[in-house]
Design a protein around this motif. Structure first.
Motif, mmCIF file in Angstrom:
data_model
loop_
_atom_site.group_PDB
_atom_site.id
_atom_site.type_symbol
_atom_site.label_atom_id
_atom_site.label_comp_id
_atom_site.label_asym_id
_atom_site.label_seq_id
_atom_site.Cartn_x
_atom_site.Cartn_y
_atom_site.Cartn_z
ATOM 1 N N ALA A 1 0.808 -1.217 0.000
ATOM 2 C CA ALA A 1 0.000 0.000 0.000
ATOM 3 C C ALA A 1 0.845 1.273 0.000
ATOM 4 C CB ALA A 1 -0.939 -0.011 1.202
ATOM 5 N N THR A 2 1.917 1.275 0.785
ATOM 6 C CA THR A 2 2.770 2.457 0.861
ATOM 7 C C THR A 2 3.327 2.822 -0.506
ATOM 8 O OG1 THR A 2 3.427 1.690 3.052
ATOM 9 C CG2 THR A 2 4.735 3.452 2.082
ATOM 10 N N GLU A 3 3.827 1.804 -1.166
ATOM 11 C CA GLU A 3 4.414 1.952 -2.495
ATOM 12 C C GLU A 3 3.387 2.548 -3.471
ATOM 13 O OE1 GLU A 3 5.792 -1.876 -3.511
ATOM 14 O OE2 GLU A 3 6.648 -1.310 -5.462
ATOM 15 N N LEU A 4 2.209 1.966 -3.497
ATOM 16 C CA LEU A 4 1.162 2.420 -4.411
ATOM 17 C C LEU A 4 0.731 3.854 -4.101
ATOM 18 C CD1 LEU A 4 -1.038 -0.815 -4.565
ATOM 19 C CD2 LEU A 4 0.363 0.125 -6.420
ATOM 20 N N ALA A 5 0.550 4.124 -2.823
ATOM 21 C CA ALA A 5 0.084 5.455 -2.424
ATOM 22 C C ALA A 5 1.069 6.533 -2.861
ATOM 23 C CB ALA A 5 -0.136 5.495 -0.920
ATOM 24 N N GLU A 6 2.368 6.244 -2.673
ATOM 25 C CA GLU A 6 3.380 7.227 -3.040
ATOM 26 C C GLU A 6 3.488 7.402 -4.551
ATOM 27 O OE1 GLU A 6 6.961 6.024 -1.115
ATOM 28 O OE2 GLU A 6 6.305 6.746 0.857
ATOM 29 N N ALA A 7 3.431 6.294 -5.257
ATOM 30 C CA ALA A 7 3.586 6.352 -6.710
ATOM 31 C C ALA A 7 2.414 7.059 -7.377
ATOM 32 C CB ALA A 7 3.732 4.945 -7.271
ATOM 33 N N LEU A 8 1.226 6.914 -6.795
ATOM 34 C CA LEU A 8 0.026 7.391 -7.478
ATOM 35 C C LEU A 8 -0.623 8.615 -6.826
ATOM 36 C CD1 LEU A 8 -1.418 3.846 -8.188
ATOM 37 C CD2 LEU A 8 -0.383 5.384 -9.854
ATOM 38 N N TYR A 9 0.062 9.149 -5.799
ATOM 39 C CA TYR A 9 -0.456 10.342 -5.123
ATOM 40 C C TYR A 9 -1.886 10.149 -4.623
ATOM 41 C CZ TYR A 9 3.568 12.181 -7.590
ATOM 42 O OH TYR A 9 4.832 12.368 -8.083
ATOM 43 N N ILE A 10 -2.096 9.040 -3.972
ATOM 44 C CA ILE A 10 -3.396 8.763 -3.373
ATOM 45 C C ILE A 10 -3.185 8.670 -1.864
ATOM 46 C CG2 ILE A 10 -5.294 7.111 -3.231
ATOM 47 C CD1 ILE A 10 -4.514 6.176 -6.064
ATOM 48 N N PRO A 11 -4.028 9.333 -1.063
ATOM 49 C CA PRO A 11 -3.887 9.264 0.394
ATOM 50 C C PRO A 11 -3.826 7.803 0.867
ATOM 51 C CG PRO A 11 -5.573 10.857 -0.188
ATOM 52 C CD PRO A 11 -5.166 10.187 -1.452
ATOM 53 N N TYR A 12 -2.796 7.492 1.628
ATOM 54 C CA TYR A 12 -2.545 6.112 2.031
ATOM 55 C C TYR A 12 -3.773 5.404 2.599
ATOM 56 C CZ TYR A 12 -0.792 2.191 4.792
ATOM 57 O OH TYR A 12 -0.606 0.945 5.342
ATOM 58 N N LYS A 13 -4.418 6.067 3.552
ATOM 59 C CA LYS A 13 -5.546 5.436 4.226
ATOM 60 C C LYS A 13 -6.728 5.216 3.281
ATOM 61 C CE LYS A 13 -4.520 4.962 8.681
ATOM 62 N NZ LYS A 13 -4.697 3.669 9.394
ATOM 63 N N PHE A 14 -6.879 6.148 2.370
ATOM 64 C CA PHE A 14 -7.979 6.028 1.418
ATOM 65 C C PHE A 14 -7.681 4.904 0.440
ATOM 66 C CE2 PHE A 14 -10.867 8.294 -1.817
ATOM 67 C CZ PHE A 14 -11.988 7.700 -1.267
ATOM 68 N N LEU A 15 -6.407 4.796 0.096
ATOM 69 C CA LEU A 15 -6.004 3.723 -0.804
ATOM 70 C C LEU A 15 -6.276 2.345 -0.194
ATOM 71 C CD1 LEU A 15 -3.113 3.402 -3.193
ATOM 72 C CD2 LEU A 15 -3.191 1.716 -1.370
ATOM 73 N N THR A 16 -5.925 2.196 1.069
ATOM 74 C CA THR A 16 -6.143 0.883 1.689
ATOM 75 C C THR A 16 -7.637 0.553 1.774
ATOM 76 O OG1 THR A 16 -6.140 1.810 3.923
ATOM 77 C CG2 THR A 16 -4.038 1.013 3.056
ATOM 78 N N LYS A 17 -8.426 1.598 1.962
ATOM 79 C CA LYS A 17 -9.876 1.396 1.992
ATOM 80 C C LYS A 17 -10.349 0.843 0.644
ATOM 81 C CE LYS A 17 -13.786 4.181 3.640
ATOM 82 N NZ LYS A 17 -14.152 5.580 3.947
ATOM 83 N N ILE A 18 -9.856 1.456 -0.416
ATOM 84 C CA ILE A 18 -10.234 1.013 -1.756
ATOM 85 C C ILE A 18 -9.721 -0.393 -2.028
ATOM 86 C CG2 ILE A 18 -9.813 1.419 -4.219
ATOM 87 C CD1 ILE A 18 -9.765 4.472 -3.449
ATOM 88 N N MET A 19 -8.475 -0.661 -1.619
ATOM 89 C CA MET A 19 -7.906 -1.980 -1.851
ATOM 90 C C MET A 19 -8.744 -3.068 -1.200
ATOM 91 S SD MET A 19 -5.528 -1.313 -3.860
ATOM 92 C CE MET A 19 -4.825 -2.925 -4.161
ATOM 93 N N THR A 20 -9.225 -2.774 -0.009
ATOM 94 C CA THR A 20 -10.056 -3.743 0.693
ATOM 95 C C THR A 20 -11.307 -4.083 -0.120
ATOM 96 O OG1 THR A 20 -9.258 -2.875 2.796
ATOM 97 C CG2 THR A 20 -11.237 -4.220 2.861
ATOM 98 N N GLU A 21 -11.871 -3.071 -0.761
ATOM 99 C CA GLU A 21 -13.019 -3.320 -1.638
ATOM 100 C C GLU A 21 -12.640 -4.243 -2.789
ATOM 101 O OE1 GLU A 21 -16.239 -2.205 -1.289
ATOM 102 O OE2 GLU A 21 -15.501 -1.538 0.667
#
Lengths: 137, 137
Positions: B28-48
């Motif tokens: 998640a950290t890697e993806l969030a940094e690469a794509l400029y998406i808020p980390y916590k929001f990204l993990t929420k989406i990933m869970t979906e």
DNA sequence: TATAATTACTACTTAAAGGTAGAATTAATC
DNA sequence: GATTAATTCTACCTTTAAGTAGTAATTATA
């Protein structure tokens, strides 16, 4: 798509007004009931339309709204603009990522096609076109 | 258009993952940094995305995400469906009024054309199509 | 002039989307 | 087994669109 309710309501209201044979003054109560739009919300929208010069309001008893411009001169895009719902940005339709002229995702060009079609319609379809087909929208 | 941020982010994330040469686990950290998406929001989406079976998550140390299905089998529409962003309803694209098969506004048919084009793309464009053009989205 | 009918204005409430925080859970590695 | 790095879960906060309420301003008509 998704347009804001304000845009959708505005198009419904104006198309309905354009469809009336006699160009009499129409009041808010009448419009709200005919179009199933909450009265207070409708008046809010009407005030916007007045401010922007699409319609004129006559206040006081026997007052109401009527068009300021000819309905053949009012384009759908004019209405969408009021509520910032136009799709005029430079980005790809979906606005997925960081696409621009130089660097674009693989779908960018494909999406340009329907985007342009929609924009064309927004610009070229007038209220006169929308109204008057024996169907109240 | 407008898609929800969740949909847009999801497409960006998955397209980015699909573009990686080696199909290693991505965290998640890697993806969030690469794509400029808020980390916590990204993990929420990933869970979906995990729940719906598009990706698998490996929990714990050295964990991360990887695809469950082949990227050529994942269509854009699959992703939009998750966040209720598909344009699959029966109404006209703008959803302005009370149009249906019998009673429709004058623009109904015109709008069907770009609508169908978009739907077609949503259905027929896979992640593989979006990714891998030398451009990170 | 009083009244009723009408729009305009200001401010508030509600609902939904977007986003954040922190603790719980899991599993590799030391 | 303890530690650490990772995902997952639950709940909360923030922002914006949508809608509501009440009152002021305006004007025709009796």
């Amino acid at each position: 798509m998704q347009l804001s309710n304000s845009s959708k309501y505005a198009i419904r209201i104006l198309a309905y007004m354009a469809d009336q044979k006699d160009s009499k003054l129409m009041n808010a109560t009448e419009l709200a009931e005919a179009l199933y739009i909450p009265y207070k919300f409708l008046t809010k929208i009407m005030t916007e339309l007045v401010k922007v010069g699409l319609v004129v309001s006559i206040r006081g008893r026997e007052g109401g709204y009527k068009f300021e411009k000819k309905t053949s001169e009012i384009m759908v895009s004019d209405i969408l603009d009021i509520f910032n719902d136009s799709i005029k940005d430079e980005q790809c339709v979906l606005g997925i990522g960081f696409c621009n002229g130089l660097c674009k995702c693989a779908l960018h060009d494909q999406w340009m096609e329907p985007k342009l079609l929609l924009q064309k319609m927004f610009r070229e379809s007038s209220l006169e076109d929308i109204a008057g087909r024996g169907c109240k929208i």
